[in-house]
Design a protein around this motif. Structure first.
Motif, PDB file in Angstrom:
ATOM      1  N   ALA A  49       0.853  -1.204   0.000  1.00 23.65           N
ATOM      2  CA  ALA A  49       0.000   0.000   0.000  1.00 23.65           C
ATOM      3  C   ALA A  49       0.878   1.239   0.000  1.00 23.65           C
ATOM      4  O   ALA A  49       0.611   2.228  -0.702  1.00 23.65           O
ATOM      5  CB  ALA A  49      -0.916  -0.004   1.224  1.00 23.65           C
ATOM      6  N   TYR A  58      -2.861  -0.061  -6.750  1.00 27.66           N
ATOM      7  CA  TYR A  58      -4.001   0.156  -5.844  1.00 27.66           C
ATOM      8  C   TYR A  58      -4.920  -1.056  -5.804  1.00 27.66           C
ATOM      9  O   TYR A  58      -5.378  -1.471  -4.735  1.00 27.66           O
ATOM     10  CB  TYR A  58      -4.808   1.392  -6.266  1.00 27.66           C
ATOM     11  N   THR A  61      -3.296  -3.808  -3.915  1.00 33.22           N
ATOM     12  CA  THR A  61      -3.318  -3.475  -2.487  1.00 33.22           C
ATOM     13  C   THR A  61      -4.669  -3.816  -1.879  1.00 33.22           C
ATOM     14  O   THR A  61      -4.759  -4.439  -0.817  1.00 33.22           O
ATOM     15  CB  THR A  61      -3.041  -1.972  -2.270  1.00 33.22           C
ATOM     16  N   PHE A  62      -5.718  -3.412  -2.606  1.00 34.08           N
ATOM     17  CA  PHE A  62      -7.070  -3.679  -2.096  1.00 34.08           C
ATOM     18  C   PHE A  62      -7.306  -5.178  -1.933  1.00 34.08           C
ATOM     19  O   PHE A  62      -7.774  -5.643  -0.890  1.00 34.08           O
ATOM     20  CB  PHE A  62      -8.118  -3.071  -3.037  1.00 34.08           C
ATOM     21  N   ALA A  65      -5.212  -6.607   0.901  1.00 34.00           N
ATOM     22  CA  ALA A  65      -5.693  -6.160   2.214  1.00 34.00           C
ATOM     23  C   ALA A  65      -6.962  -6.900   2.603  1.00 34.00           C
ATOM     24  O   ALA A  65      -7.090  -7.393   3.736  1.00 34.00           O
ATOM     25  CB  ALA A  65      -5.932  -4.650   2.199  1.00 34.00           C
ATOM     26  N   ALA A  66      -7.908  -7.000   1.665  1.00 34.46           N
ATOM     27  CA  ALA A  66      -9.181  -7.658   1.984  1.00 34.46           C
ATOM     28  C   ALA A  66      -8.946  -9.137   2.314  1.00 34.46           C
ATOM     29  O   ALA A  66      -9.455  -9.648   3.324  1.00 34.46           O
ATOM     30  CB  ALA A  66     -10.141  -7.527   0.803  1.00 34.46           C
ATOM     31  N   ALA A  69      -6.931  -9.515   5.675  1.00 33.20           N
ATOM     32  CA  ALA A  69      -7.708  -9.161   6.870  1.00 33.20           C
ATOM     33  C   ALA A  69      -8.720 -10.250   7.192  1.00 33.20           C
ATOM     34  O   ALA A  69      -8.925 -10.602   8.365  1.00 33.20           O
ATOM     35  CB  ALA A  69      -8.404  -7.818   6.670  1.00 33.20           C
TER      36      ALA A  69
ATOM     37  N   ASN B  61       0.818   7.290  -0.830  1.00 32.48           N
ATOM     38  CA  ASN B  61      -0.130   8.363  -1.120  1.00 32.48           C
ATOM     39  C   ASN B  61      -1.521   7.970  -0.638  1.00 32.48           C
ATOM     40  O   ASN B  61      -1.762   6.824  -0.270  1.00 32.48           O
ATOM     41  CB  ASN B  61      -0.118   8.739  -2.611  1.00 32.48           C
ATOM     42  N   ILE B  63      -4.349   7.462  -2.060  1.00 32.44           N
ATOM     43  CA  ILE B  63      -5.134   6.427  -2.746  1.00 32.44           C
ATOM     44  C   ILE B  63      -4.713   5.044  -2.246  1.00 32.44           C
ATOM     45  O   ILE B  63      -5.540   4.186  -1.946  1.00 32.44           O
ATOM     46  CB  ILE B  63      -4.967   6.490  -4.287  1.00 32.44           C
ATOM     47  N   GLY B  64      -3.412   4.844  -2.136  1.00 28.82           N
ATOM     48  CA  GLY B  64      -2.906   3.564  -1.654  1.00 28.82           C
ATOM     49  C   GLY B  64      -3.409   3.257  -0.247  1.00 28.82           C
ATOM     50  O   GLY B  64      -3.888   2.158   0.029  1.00 28.82           O
ATOM     51  N   TRP B  65      -3.331   4.268   0.625  1.00 34.14           N
ATOM     52  CA  TRP B  65      -3.771   4.049   2.010  1.00 34.14           C
ATOM     53  C   TRP B  65      -5.275   3.810   2.081  1.00 34.14           C
ATOM     54  O   TRP B  65      -5.749   3.025   2.897  1.00 34.14           O
ATOM     55  CB  TRP B  65      -3.374   5.237   2.898  1.00 34.14           C
ATOM     56  N   ALA B  67      -7.126   2.437  -0.347  1.00 32.79           N
ATOM     57  CA  ALA B  67      -7.353   1.070  -0.837  1.00 32.79           C
ATOM     58  C   ALA B  67      -7.082   0.063   0.284  1.00 32.79           C
ATOM     59  O   ALA B  67      -7.830  -0.898   0.478  1.00 32.79           O
ATOM     60  CB  ALA B  67      -6.453   0.774  -2.035  1.00 32.79           C
ATOM     61  N   LEU B  68      -6.004   0.326   1.040  1.00 35.03           N
ATOM     62  CA  LEU B  68      -5.658  -0.563   2.156  1.00 35.03           C
ATOM     63  C   LEU B  68      -6.759  -0.561   3.212  1.00 35.03           C
ATOM     64  O   LEU B  68      -7.231  -1.623   3.640  1.00 35.03           O
ATOM     65  CB  LEU B  68      -4.333  -0.117   2.793  1.00 35.03           C
ATOM     66  N   VAL B  70      -9.951   0.393   3.098  1.00 37.10           N
ATOM     67  CA  VAL B  70     -11.229  -0.185   2.676  1.00 37.10           C
ATOM     68  C   VAL B  70     -11.100  -1.720   2.610  1.00 37.10           C
ATOM     69  O   VAL B  70     -11.976  -2.447   3.091  1.00 37.10           O
ATOM     70  CB  VAL B  70     -11.668   0.382   1.308  1.00 37.10           C
ATOM     71  N   GLY B  71      -9.992  -2.189   2.036  1.00 32.85           N
ATOM     72  CA  GLY B  71      -9.773  -3.636   1.942  1.00 32.85           C
ATOM     73  C   GLY B  71      -9.750  -4.284   3.324  1.00 32.85           C
ATOM     74  O   GLY B  71     -10.410  -5.301   3.557  1.00 32.85           O
ATOM     75  N   LEU B  72      -9.010  -3.674   4.251  1.00 29.76           N
ATOM     76  CA  LEU B  72      -8.904  -4.240   5.600  1.00 29.76           C
ATOM     77  C   LEU B  72     -10.272  -4.280   6.273  1.00 29.76           C
ATOM     78  O   LEU B  72     -10.632  -5.262   6.915  1.00 29.76           O
ATOM     79  CB  LEU B  72      -7.936  -3.413   6.457  1.00 29.76           C
ATOM     80  N   LEU B  74     -13.350  -4.293   4.888  1.00 30.23           N
ATOM     81  CA  LEU B  74     -14.256  -5.281   4.279  1.00 30.23           C
ATOM     82  C   LEU B  74     -13.826  -6.702   4.630  1.00 30.23           C
ATOM     83  O   LEU B  74     -14.638  -7.525   5.072  1.00 30.23           O
ATOM     84  CB  LEU B  74     -14.283  -5.105   2.758  1.00 30.23           C
TER      85      LEU B  74
END
Lengths: 102, 481
Positions: A49, A58, A61-62, A65-66, A69, B61, B63-65, B67-68, B70-72, B74
């Motif tokens: 990220a 991005y 990363t998403f 992360a999802a 988590a 930046n 956007i990266g944070w 994305a992180l 929201v992903g975490l 969800l």
């Protein structure tokens, strides 16, 4: 690099040593607990990220992360749910939590 | 080494120690929960340390944070909800799904790092940017193992859940397709390492690995699926360790290796307890899935056995001193763990010594039966492992076998049959044996159980739930007097 490789090999050996002493009674929670530990991949999601600077970065990363988590949170929660059901005989049954409730 | 690197390294060291000590505490049911919580605390420490380190060192930046974050949020919510709602009988599927996402996350980390390196070398004008072997090899291994785990675990979970048929799925040409995919994966992996880095070869590797995962698990029988889940758990650990090499993160290397070791040991133990080699399970085609015994009375083979009624069982139990219960998967399938626990409690209240003899592979995965019994409020002190249970059968008045089959077959002590050499419970050493079973249908090994025709054995033909309910009614009559 060599330090990391040494860490890897020694950790494998520690893993073999620790796990082989766990009784079969607890193998399911142990597997689930180990499953939660590989949720440490969340750390990897954090690093990518911080490095991400284009759409591909991005999106990855998403996803990372999802996925990570779900792994780490779910893994620890379900292991705890299982382990707290294991009770000693002298405690009254009413104390033991019912399944599905937390 | 900067101060930040020093502090991060120290935090990882502490976190890793907590993982190891946490697993160590799982040696006893009394300390296991504390162990898991300690491991979780170590996880929080590792995550916070990584966050501070990455934010300060790389900046990133918004956007990266985002994305992180929201992903975490969800993923975390999904994990927490499914973990709280899952039925204890469905634990193996959930573990498999967590393997899938863990492996997928590890592959995504390596992929993102690779793409980032390509973009970086293009920006600095290095053109033929080359990635050192110490990074490119782990990237390839991570994407390969992570993607196989992702697709393979989803298929395994589908088989356990019954969405995908439990019987081995083999179609014409599947073996050839398997070999073809393996060759593509190897070629794409090698090209990714030797050619100037390109996302194309790594993408081909990703797709081929996903296909391998599916093709690898489809031919595996439902009965063997738990072994595969354990193996894929080890795979996920290794994928995470590889991701740790890629981004030079020691916490991931250590934790990944620990899990890799854990999964490997458990896989080998399971295979031994099932009398199978890991290789033969992977090659597949054996376990026919969840064989459902044909409805109706006992089969034609029932001639040589002694049938008894629930009332006979009630008398035997009410006047016994030592009772050993042998639960098997049939008990869990019939959701009868609460009935068995109720029966045990009635007997215990009469001063009768009741223990459970639990075979390592009773239930859906090793130790699963213990969890199901714990859920039914059975104290863990009553649960005996194979090695503790076998001597106890010698002094046992009544052994009550419910839903277990192959793991009690004395034929395992002789060479030359399907269960030879398999570790079994010495149920035939008990003074009297009662088997609650729906019919004479053989277990997974497809072999008649010699225990059933033993002269000491009485067969109660009933499904686990109904049969136990009848026994409870009968026992209550005798103990009331």
């Amino acid at each position: 690099m060599f330090t990391n490789l040494a860490l890897f090999v020694l950790s494998l050996l520690v893993g073999f040593e620790v796990i082989s002493k766990i009784p079969s009674t607890l193998h399911t929670p142990m597997m689930s607990g180990a499953n939660a530990i590989h949720g440490v991949v969340v750390a990897g999601a954090i690093v990518i990220a911080a490095l991400a600077d284009d759409p591909a970065g991005y999106v990855l990363t998403f996803i990372a992360a999802a996925f990570a988590a779900a792994n780490v949170v779910g893994g620890y929660v379900v292991t705890d749910r299982m382990l707290k059901m294991f009770r000693k005989p002298d405690r009254p049954a009413a104390d033991a939590p019912k399944a599905g409730q937390k | 080494m900067t101060a930040l690197e020093w502090v991060t390294g120290l935090a990882y060291l502490i976190a890793s120690t907590m993982f190891v000590v946490g697993l160590h505490l799982m040696r006893s049911p009394a300390s296991a929960r504390r162990g898991n919580l300690l491991s979780a605390a170590g996880m929080v420490l590792a995550i916070v340390a990584t966050f501070v380190y990455a934010a300060v060192t790389f900046g990133g930046n918004w956007i990266g944070w985002t994305a992180l974050a929201v992903g975490l949020a969800l993923g975390g919510a999904f994990g927490a909800i499914s973990a709280r709602q899952v039925k204890m009988t469905d634990i193996p599927q959930l573990v498999s799904m967590f393997n899938a996402v863990g492996g997928g996350a590890a592959a995504a980390v390596a992929f993102a790092d690779f793409v980032h390196r390509i973009a970086e070398s293009a920006a600095t004008g290095a053109g033929e940017g080359h990635i050192e072997l110490t990074v490119s090899i782990p990237i390839v291994l991570d994407v390969l193992i992570g993607a196989i785990t992702l697709s393979g675990s989803v298929i395994a979970a589908g088989k356990l859940q019954g969405i995908i048929p439990g019987k081995p799925i083999v179609f014409p040409g599947s073996r050839i397709l398997n070999v073809l995919m393996a060759l593509i994966a190897v070629a794409a992996g090698v090209l990714t390492i030797v050619l100037p880095p390109s996302a194309l070869t790594l993408s081909v590797l990703l797709v081929a690995a996903l296909a391998i995962g599916v093709l690898m698990v489809l031919p595996i029988g439902g009965a063997d699926a738990p072994v595969v889940v354990s193996l894929l758990n080890a795979f996920t650990g290794l994928a995470v360790a590889m991701a740790g090499f890629v981004i030079d993160n020691q916490a991931m290397i250590i934790a990944g290796a620990l899990v890799g070791a854990a999964g490997t040991i458990l896989t080998l133990q399971m295979a031994t307890a099932m009398n199978r080699s890991v290789l033969s399970i992977i090659i597949g085609g054996f376990g026919t899935g969840d064989t459902v015994a044909p409805a109706g009375g006992p089969g034609a083979d029932a001639a040589g056995v002694r049938q008894i009624s629930a009332d006979d069982v009630g008398i035997q139990l009410a006047y016994a001193r030592h009772v050993m219960i042998v639960p098997g998967y049939g008990l869990a399938a019939a959701q009868a763990q609460h009935e068995i626990a109720e029966l045990a409690k009635i007997l215990t209240d009469q001063g009768i010594d009741v223990k459970y003899a639990i075979h390592p592979v009773a239930g859906r995965m090793p130790g699963h039966m213990n969890v199901l019994l714990a859920e039914a409020n059975v104290p863990y002190t009553q649960m005996l492992q194979l090695e503790e249970a076998n001597p106890a059968f010698d002094t046992c008045d009544v052994a009550l076998v419910v839903g277990a089959n192959d793991v009690t077959n004395p034929a395992a002590r002789r060479p030359g049959n399907a269960v030879s050499g398999m570790p079994i419970l010495d149920v035939d050493h008990a003074k009297s044996i009662v088997v609650v079973k729906r019919s004479m249908s053989p277990g997974y090994a497809g072999l008649d159980n010699e225990l059933f025709s033993n002269t000491k054995t009485g067969m109660l033909f009933a499904d686990a739930k109904g049969g136990l309910a009848d026994i409870i009614t009968s026992v209550k009559e005798y103990v009331a007097n």
